[in-house]
Every structure is written in C-alpha cells, then in structure tokens.
Design an enzyme around this catalytic site. Structure first.
Site, PDB file in Angstrom:
ATOM      1  N   LYS A  22     -18.044  10.568 -46.030  1.00 53.83           N
ATOM      2  CA  LYS A  22     -16.545  10.000 -46.327  1.00 53.83           C
ATOM      3  C   LYS A  22     -16.941   8.486 -46.177  1.00 53.83           C
ATOM      4  O   LYS A  22     -15.904   7.582 -46.879  1.00 53.83           O
ATOM      5  CB  LYS A  22     -15.678  10.420 -44.770  1.00 53.83           C
ATOM      6  CG  LYS A  22     -14.405   9.566 -44.804  1.00 53.83           C
ATOM      7  CD  LYS A  22     -13.933  10.193 -43.994  1.00 53.83           C
ATOM      8  CE  LYS A  22     -13.490   9.121 -42.836  1.00 53.83           C
ATOM      9  NZ  LYS A  22     -13.467   8.296 -41.647  1.00 53.83           N
ATOM     10  N   ASN A  23     -17.332   8.090 -45.385  1.00 54.84           N
ATOM     11  CA  ASN A  23     -17.428   6.151 -45.439  1.00 54.84           C
ATOM     12  C   ASN A  23     -18.164   5.820 -46.576  1.00 54.84           C
ATOM     13  O   ASN A  23     -17.767   4.453 -46.718  1.00 54.84           O
ATOM     14  CB  ASN A  23     -17.716   5.719 -43.769  1.00 54.84           C
ATOM     15  CG  ASN A  23     -16.617   6.279 -43.353  1.00 54.84           C
ATOM     16  OD1 ASN A  23     -15.796   6.500 -43.853  1.00 54.84           O
ATOM     17  ND2 ASN A  23     -16.464   5.462 -41.584  1.00 54.84           N
ATOM     18  N   CYS A 116      -4.031   1.749 -35.206  1.00 56.73           N
ATOM     19  CA  CYS A 116      -4.571   2.896 -35.338  1.00 56.73           C
ATOM     20  C   CYS A 116      -4.385   3.304 -34.070  1.00 56.73           C
ATOM     21  O   CYS A 116      -4.458   2.510 -33.287  1.00 56.73           O
ATOM     22  CB  CYS A 116      -5.288   3.943 -36.330  1.00 56.73           C
ATOM     23  SG  CYS A 116      -7.066   3.234 -36.048  1.00 56.73           S
ATOM     24  N   ARG A 121      -6.796  -3.528 -35.603  1.00 53.59           N
ATOM     25  CA  ARG A 121      -7.560  -3.265 -36.340  1.00 53.59           C
ATOM     26  C   ARG A 121      -7.257  -4.199 -37.554  1.00 53.59           C
ATOM     27  O   ARG A 121      -6.412  -3.092 -39.144  1.00 53.59           O
ATOM     28  CB  ARG A 121      -7.761  -2.381 -37.626  1.00 53.59           C
ATOM     29  CG  ARG A 121      -8.311  -0.654 -36.557  1.00 53.59           C
ATOM     30  CD  ARG A 121      -8.812   0.280 -36.413  1.00 53.59           C
ATOM     31  NE  ARG A 121      -9.648   0.613 -37.705  1.00 53.59           N
ATOM     32  CZ  ARG A 121      -9.829   1.868 -38.016  1.00 53.59           C
ATOM     33  NH1 ARG A 121      -9.355   2.376 -37.515  1.00 53.59           N
ATOM     34  NH2 ARG A 121     -10.791   1.178 -38.828  1.00 53.59           N
ATOM     35  N   ASP A 304     -18.747   5.221 -33.994  1.00 57.09           N
ATOM     36  CA  ASP A 304     -18.357   6.617 -35.071  1.00 57.09           C
ATOM     37  C   ASP A 304     -19.169   7.852 -33.965  1.00 57.09           C
ATOM     38  O   ASP A 304     -18.592   8.737 -34.161  1.00 57.09           O
ATOM     39  CB  ASP A 304     -18.365   6.451 -35.790  1.00 57.09           C
ATOM     40  CG  ASP A 304     -17.192   5.463 -37.098  1.00 57.09           C
ATOM     41  OD1 ASP A 304     -17.617   5.566 -38.097  1.00 57.09           O
ATOM     42  OD2 ASP A 304     -16.484   4.483 -35.784  1.00 57.09           O
ATOM     43  N   ARG A 396      -9.227  15.150 -41.318  1.00 61.18           N
ATOM     44  CA  ARG A 396     -10.010  13.738 -41.774  1.00 61.18           C
ATOM     45  C   ARG A 396     -11.724  13.445 -42.335  1.00 61.18           C
ATOM     46  O   ARG A 396     -10.938  13.287 -43.834  1.00 61.18           O
ATOM     47  CB  ARG A 396      -8.777  12.613 -41.295  1.00 61.18           C
ATOM     48  CG  ARG A 396      -7.712  12.125 -40.760  1.00 61.18           C
ATOM     49  CD  ARG A 396      -7.404  11.706 -40.312  1.00 61.18           C
ATOM     50  NE  ARG A 396      -7.469  10.594 -41.212  1.00 61.18           N
ATOM     51  CZ  ARG A 396      -6.956   8.905 -40.506  1.00 61.18           C
ATOM     52  NH1 ARG A 396      -6.281   9.026 -40.040  1.00 61.18           N
ATOM     53  NH2 ARG A 396      -7.947   7.670 -41.964  1.00 61.18           N
TER      54      ARG A 396
HETATM   55  C1  EPZ Z   1     -15.308   1.586 -40.563  1.00 65.12           C
HETATM   56  O1  EPZ Z   1     -13.736   0.925 -40.653  1.00 65.12           O
HETATM   57  C2  EPZ Z   1     -15.405   2.351 -40.544  1.00 65.12           C
HETATM   58  N1  EPZ Z   1     -14.238   3.281 -41.759  1.00 65.12           N
HETATM   59  C3  EPZ Z   1     -15.063   2.997 -39.475  1.00 65.12           C
HETATM   60  O2  EPZ Z   1     -15.018   4.317 -39.355  1.00 65.12           O
HETATM   61  C4  EPZ Z   1     -16.196   2.157 -38.541  1.00 65.12           C
HETATM   62  O3  EPZ Z   1     -15.793   2.613 -36.637  1.00 65.12           O
HETATM   63  C5  EPZ Z   1     -16.136   0.601 -38.531  1.00 65.12           C
HETATM   64  O4  EPZ Z   1     -15.959   0.364 -39.675  1.00 65.12           O
HETATM   65  C6  EPZ Z   1     -16.530   0.239 -37.778  1.00 65.12           C
HETATM   66  O5  EPZ Z   1     -18.456   0.796 -37.907  1.00 65.12           O
HETATM   67  C7  EPZ Z   1     -14.536   3.689 -43.079  1.00 65.12           C
HETATM   68  O6  EPZ Z   1     -15.249   3.090 -43.404  1.00 65.12           O
HETATM   69  C8  EPZ Z   1     -13.716   3.814 -43.634  1.00 65.12           C
HETATM   70  P1  EPZ Z   1     -14.229  -3.346 -39.138  1.00 65.12           P
HETATM   71  P2  EPZ Z   1     -13.273  -0.261 -40.800  1.00 65.12           P
HETATM   72  O7  EPZ Z   1     -14.198  -3.974 -40.159  1.00 65.12           O
HETATM   73  O8  EPZ Z   1     -13.993  -1.471 -41.962  1.00 65.12           O
HETATM   74  C9  EPZ Z   1     -12.620  -6.200 -36.229  1.00 65.12           C
HETATM   75  C10 EPZ Z   1     -14.128   6.576 -38.692  1.00 65.12           C
HETATM   76  O9  EPZ Z   1     -13.957   7.072 -37.885  1.00 65.12           O
HETATM   77  N2  EPZ Z   1     -11.832  -6.720 -37.759  1.00 65.12           N
HETATM   78  O10 EPZ Z   1     -15.829  -2.717 -39.338  1.00 65.12           O
HETATM   79  O11 EPZ Z   1     -11.825  -0.126 -40.799  1.00 65.12           O
HETATM   80  C11 EPZ Z   1     -11.821  -5.196 -36.120  1.00 65.12           C
HETATM   81  O12 EPZ Z   1     -10.304  -4.851 -35.803  1.00 65.12           O
HETATM   82  C12 EPZ Z   1     -13.995   5.234 -39.342  1.00 65.12           C
HETATM   83  O13 EPZ Z   1     -14.563   6.912 -39.674  1.00 65.12           O
HETATM   84  C13 EPZ Z   1     -10.935  -7.960 -38.009  1.00 65.12           C
HETATM   85  O14 EPZ Z   1     -10.642  -8.463 -36.224  1.00 65.12           O
HETATM   86  O15 EPZ Z   1     -13.676  -1.493 -39.422  1.00 65.12           O
HETATM   87  C14 EPZ Z   1     -12.444  -3.868 -35.028  1.00 65.12           C
HETATM   88  O16 EPZ Z   1     -12.452  -4.606 -33.818  1.00 65.12           O
HETATM   89  C15 EPZ Z   1     -12.860   4.829 -37.378  1.00 65.12           C
HETATM   90  N3  EPZ Z   1     -10.816  -8.482 -38.832  1.00 65.12           N
HETATM   91  C16 EPZ Z   1     -14.202  -4.808 -35.788  1.00 65.12           C
HETATM   92  O17 EPZ Z   1     -13.357  -5.793 -36.674  1.00 65.12           O
HETATM   93  C17 EPZ Z   1     -10.851  -8.233 -39.682  1.00 65.12           C
HETATM   94  O18 EPZ Z   1     -10.534  -8.318 -41.137  1.00 65.12           O
HETATM   95  C18 EPZ Z   1     -14.567  -3.311 -36.911  1.00 65.12           C
HETATM   96  O19 EPZ Z   1     -14.138  -3.451 -37.894  1.00 65.12           O
HETATM   97  C19 EPZ Z   1     -11.411  -6.885 -40.560  1.00 65.12           C
HETATM   98  C20 EPZ Z   1     -12.220  -6.541 -38.980  1.00 65.12           C
END
Ligand code: EPZ
Length: 416
Positions: A22-23, A116, A121, A304, A396
């Site tokens: 999915k990702n 969420c 996020r 995850d 999802r």
């Molecule tokens: C991706 O989300 C995945 N989703 C998530 O999978 C996964 O949990 C996550 O990466 C971490 O591996 C997809 O790929 C569609 P991040 P993403 O930006 O990109 C902070 C699932 O279950 N952050 O790597 O949104 C954020 O709050 C989903 O399939 C900022 O502060 O995660 C988090 O604490 C859930 N500012 C950390 O970084 C930003 O601009 C990592 O988030 C971006 C992120």
C-alpha cells in the site's frame, strides 16, 4: 460498520500470499501526475486507501482505469489541482499529490491532512522543503496553497526522517531546474520503489535507499510500466501471527530482505524463521522468550509492526519494554489488549509488557490500521470469542484479511 468475530485459540498453518505494498502504491499513483503519458501499475493491493487516491487523481483530471490488481493512469491534462478536505481527511497520504501537482502545474491547493489516531502528523517538513525549492507556500482555512512558476533544485535537509516527506519532495524535484539533494532522507523500500518508477519515467535519481538522494531535474517525464513491491508490513503481520499462535506459516510472494529487523527479533524469541526466494517460513512451538524492542526508521524495527509485536509480546516469557520512537500516540491498542487479559503498563513512549498472559476473548474496538491488526492477532491466540468493531480500519491496508486468515485455519467471520 463491519466487525470481525474470531474464535480462539488457533494455530495458524499453511501458506498466505502477500499483496502489493500500500505504502509503495500510493506514491507511485501520485507519480503518474508528473506526465501526460499513461503510467501502468501492477500488483496494486485492493484496499480502501488505493481506491481513495484513485478517486482523488480522477478529481484533479486524470483518467484512471482499474482492472483487478492493475491500474492505468493518464493525466493528459490537469483540471483543478485541488484536493478537498472531505477526501484528504479520510486519507493523509493524499498530501502526496502536492509535489507532483506543484511540479506539473505550478500551483496546487491541498487540504491539510489533520491528525489521526496515532498523532498530530504535521507536514511542516514537506512544506519547508517545497519553499527551499522556490515555491511560495501559504496556509489558510485549513488548506495549503503552493505555487511556483518553475521549481529550482536545492539542498534540503530533513530535521527528522519523513517517509512521505522524502517521497513528496523527490516527486517535485524530478521536474525542477537543476539538482536537488535530500539529506536525512527516508531509506524505506517504498522510497526505493518510487525512485525505480520515476527513473523508468525518465527521471535522474541517485542514492534512493540511502540517507542522501540526489535528483537531477529534467524537462518532462514519459509514461512507464511498474510492478509495486510486496507489502512488508502485511508480510510482517502474518509472520508475527504465526509466532503468536505457535503455528507454521509460509508467507509467499514477499521480500524477506525488507524484513531484516523483524526476522532478527522473531529468531531472538526462539521462533524458527527460514527464507528461501520470496517465501518466508515462520514456525513456533512452546514457550518463547521476550526481549526489548524499539521502533526506528528503516532498516530499524518498523513502527507499523509495533502494535502487532505487542500482541505477540503478551504471550512471551518475561518482561520487555516496547519503545515507540516515531509517533507520539501509537499505543491505542494497549487498553484493548489489557481488556483481553494482557499485562501492559504505559509510561510515555514506553510500554512494559509482562508475559506470558492467558488472553481471553472480549468485545474490542479497532482504532487505527495497525492497532486493529494487533487485536486480530490477540484474538487468534485468546481463549474464546472476540468481536472487533470498526474493521474498516483494517480494510484500509489489508486485502481481505479474513479470507487470508481462514485459509490458514483461523475461525474468523466478517459480520456487517
Ligand atoms: C509513512 O507515514 C507511512 N504512510 C506510515 O504508515 C508509517 O507509519 C510512517 O511513514 C513511518 O514509517 C505512508 O507511507 C502512506 P513520517 P508518514 O512522515 O510519511 C513527523 C500505515 O500504517 N513528521 O515518516 O506520514 C511525524 O509526525 C501508515 O500504513 C513531522 O513532524 O510518516 C512522525 O512523528 C501509518 N513533520 C515522524 O515525523 C513532517 O512534515 C515520521 O513521520 C512529517 C513528519
């Protein structure tokens, strides 16, 4: 709202086939907005999030033709580069259209995704990077408005590793003028898969999979065909389920090399894990030992899989700490596991799990995608009947989970 009714305990046995990731599919779908040509994707999972993004692509003007596990996307012209709140709030990954539309059309309006269940996020790192590339970014009324006549390559260093942040900026940089360097980039296999598609479309990218990615902007990109990688989190979920139920499961059409951290942890409990080609075989019998686990960006232990691991940990011998270092609120599954008889104490980012507990079936509530998977695993190992409400969370990211589990001997049915 559908719910699952699961009768435990069961020992899972047999073979399960993993669907496409999915990702990886989500950023690859967004990549099709970068060209007027057709992009054909194969091995797409048939899950809600993919359908949602397909609708969003159509809304901005692309033609999307789906056929089982394939999709052809043709963004000949972009209509309104506007991703409305009612779509984005259901799926945060919609922010992945920001980069491509900014690069292709020069202006874009996307609703801020909002938080969420697992945390606030924000997307501040995405937006700061787009500004570095010369875009003018405005936030108002819950929307992001970004515009740039032509993006310019720049050096971008992410304060924290962000998976979709890395993907969003890589997408935009492919059509920028000049070179973009992304430092502290995410190294996830899904980032590498996206780079592979973009290179097939004519982009010039080096270093995907490392923490420094260099993108040489080009004038235009053309169409391409691409098969999406297997879903390592779905594969990992079934691997943990095999250990949690002391079963013997062959996980087929997966990429064992993407699951190094999990395989090492499973072996450390005493479970047997063998991989041959694209099959991972997980077997366990009798007592398994617990040990500490902390989530980390790839190649560390995936956040995850943290909830699923916790469900397993409730049945392991000993006391262990599970540390969630990525998200600030990803312990929604704990209260429900405790209601099933687990012995878990929360302290901030730490969960202290003491096992083995004898879990008993209960009525529980799913809260987010991976927490729901954890409740399914616990229900398979628990004595008696468990009802899991709101399994739309599961839909999802897991393709027909109840069918795949039944094929492994689970007694699970979906009740509408
Ligand atoms: C991706 O989300 C995945 N989703 C998530 O999978 C996964 O949990 C996550 O990466 C971490 O591996 C997809 O790929 C569609 P991040 P993403 O930006 O990109 C902070 C699932 O279950 N952050 O790597 O949104 C954020 O709050 C989903 O399939 C900022 O502060 O995660 C988090 O604490 C859930 N500012 C950390 O970084 C930003 O601009 C990592 O988030 C971006 C992120």
């Amino acid at each position: 709202m559908d719910r699952f009714v699961i009768e435990g305990p069961v020992r899972l046995a047999g073979e399960v086939t993993v669907s496409g990731a999915k990702n990886a599919a989500l950023p690859c779908l967004a990549a099709a907005l970068l060209t007027a040509d057709a992009v054909r994707l194969e091995n797409l999972p048939d899950v809600a999030d993919i359908r949602t993004l397909g609708k969003l692509l159509q809304q901005v003007g692309a033609e999307v033709v789906r056929d089982r596990r394939c999709a052809a996307i043709e963004a000949r012209t972009i209509g309104s580069a506007d991703a409305p709140y009612d779509l984005v709030k259901t799926m945060r990954a919609s922010v992945l259209v920001l980069g491509p539309l900014l690069a292709r059309v020069g202006e874009v309006r996307v609703s801020l995704p909002g938080g969420c269940a697992i945390g606030v996020r924000p997307i501040n790192l995405h937006l700061a990077a787009f500004e570095k590339l010369g875009a003018e970014v405005r936030l108002e009324h819950g929307y992001v408005e970004a515009r740039a006549a032509r993006l310019k390559g720049a050096d971008v260093a992410f304060d924290t590793v962000t998976v979709t942040g890395t993907e969003n900026v890589m997408l935009a940089a492919t059509l920028a003028r000049g070179t973009t360097r992304l430092r502290n980039a995410a190294r996830e296999p899904e980032v590498v898969d996206l780079a592979r598609l973009l290179i097939a479309m004519g982009a010039r990218i080096e270093g995907a999979g490392t923490d420094t990615i260099v993108i040489e902007g080009v004038e235009t990109l053309h169409g391409a065909d691409h098969a999406v990688i297997p879903d390592r989190i779905e594969a990992g979920t079934y691997a943990v389920a095999a250990a949690a139920t002391r079963g013997d499961v062959r996980i087929a059409r997966c990429a064992p090399e993407h699951l190094g951290a999990l395989v090492a942890r499973l072996r450390a409990t005493g479970a047997s894990v063998e991989s041959e080609g694209d099959v991972l075989r997980v077997r366990a019998d009798g007592p398994l030992l617990s040990h500490d686990v902390a989530t980390a960006p790839y190649p560390g232990f995936p956040t995850d899989l943290q909830a699923q691991w916790m469900a397993l940990a409730t049945g392991l011998d000993g006391i262990a700490t599970i540390t969630e270092t990525i998200f600030e609120n990803r312990f929604q599954h704990v209260a429900e596991l405790v209601r099933m008889g687990a012995n878990i104490r929360l302290e901030g980012r730490w969960a202290v799990v003491e096992g083995p507990s004898r879990l008993t079936g209960a009525r529980v509530m799913a809260s987010d995608l991976r927490a729901s998977a954890a409740l399914v695993l616990a229900a398979l190992a628990a004595e008696g009947e468990t009802t899991i409400e709101r399994v739309y969370h599961l839909d999802r990211g897991y393709q027909r989970m109840e069918e795949k589990l039944r094929a492994l001997g689970a007694r699970v049915r979906r009740v509408s």
